[in-house]
Design a protein around this motif. Structure first.
Motif, PDB file in Angstrom:
ATOM      1  N   TYR A  53     -14.329  -6.166  -2.467  1.00 14.78           N
ATOM      2  CA  TYR A  53     -12.964  -5.864  -2.051  1.00 14.78           C
ATOM      3  C   TYR A  53     -12.722  -6.394  -0.645  1.00 14.78           C
ATOM      4  N   ILE A  54     -11.648  -7.170  -0.472  1.00 11.32           N
ATOM      5  CA  ILE A  54     -11.253  -7.686   0.839  1.00 11.32           C
ATOM      6  C   ILE A  54     -10.058  -6.863   1.308  1.00 11.32           C
ATOM      7  N   LYS A  55     -10.285  -6.107   2.349  1.00 12.98           N
ATOM      8  CA  LYS A  55      -9.310  -5.128   2.805  1.00 12.98           C
ATOM      9  C   LYS A  55      -8.024  -5.790   3.327  1.00 12.98           C
ATOM     10  N   LYS A  56      -8.173  -6.911   4.018  1.00 10.17           N
ATOM     11  CA  LYS A  56      -7.019  -7.576   4.621  1.00 10.17           C
ATOM     12  C   LYS A  56      -6.012  -8.021   3.566  1.00 10.17           C
ATOM     13  N   PHE A  57      -6.502  -8.564   2.465  1.00 13.99           N
ATOM     14  CA  PHE A  57      -5.620  -9.105   1.434  1.00 13.99           C
ATOM     15  C   PHE A  57      -5.399  -8.136   0.281  1.00 13.99           C
ATOM     16  N   LYS A  58      -6.088  -6.991   0.290  1.00 16.06           N
ATOM     17  CA  LYS A  58      -5.976  -5.981  -0.758  1.00 16.06           C
ATOM     18  C   LYS A  58      -6.241  -6.584  -2.140  1.00 16.06           C
ATOM     19  N   ARG A  59      -7.280  -7.394  -2.196  1.00 15.23           N
ATOM     20  CA  ARG A  59      -7.660  -8.069  -3.438  1.00 15.23           C
ATOM     21  C   ARG A  59      -9.184  -8.035  -3.583  1.00 15.23           C
TER      22      ARG A  59
END
Length: 104
Positions: A53-59
């Motif tokens: 999970y990449i928090k910055k892009f919410k993806r």
């Protein structure tokens, strides 16, 4: 037979590093992955994919990890198969897993 609920191979072998017919004890983690290379002698390379999970892009992004595993003589492994590997003592610099079951 080896402490894991798996189907043992039908062939027999004289490999000392076989958990079924040799004296190699298994312990720790069980990992499942797809075989990506069978070029090395008695060794496979398998890749495991896991979502990160990449928090910055919410993806979620796909992440891959590569594991080297020993293949006993009694197992027939082809490129692209899904295998179950078990952790064992270090067999070489990069091999600390052994193939326990070929699933597909």
């Amino acid at each position: 037979m080896i402490g894991i609920d798996t189907t043992p191979p039908t062939d027999t072998c004289t490999d000392t590093n076989c958990p079924y017919h040799g004296g190699l004890p298994i312990r720790g983690k069980l990992l499942e992955g797809r075989v990506s290379s069978i070029k090395a002698k008695k060794t496979i390379t398998l890749q495991r994919e896991s979502p990160v999970y990449i928090k910055k892009f919410k993806r979620y992004a796909r992440s891959k990890s590569t594991i080297h595993a020993h293949v006993p003589e009694c197992m027939d492994v082809e490129d692209g198969d899904i295998v179950l590997t078990a952790e064992c003592r270090p067999l070489s610099k990069s091999i600390s897993f052994v193939v326990v079951e070929v699933r597909a």
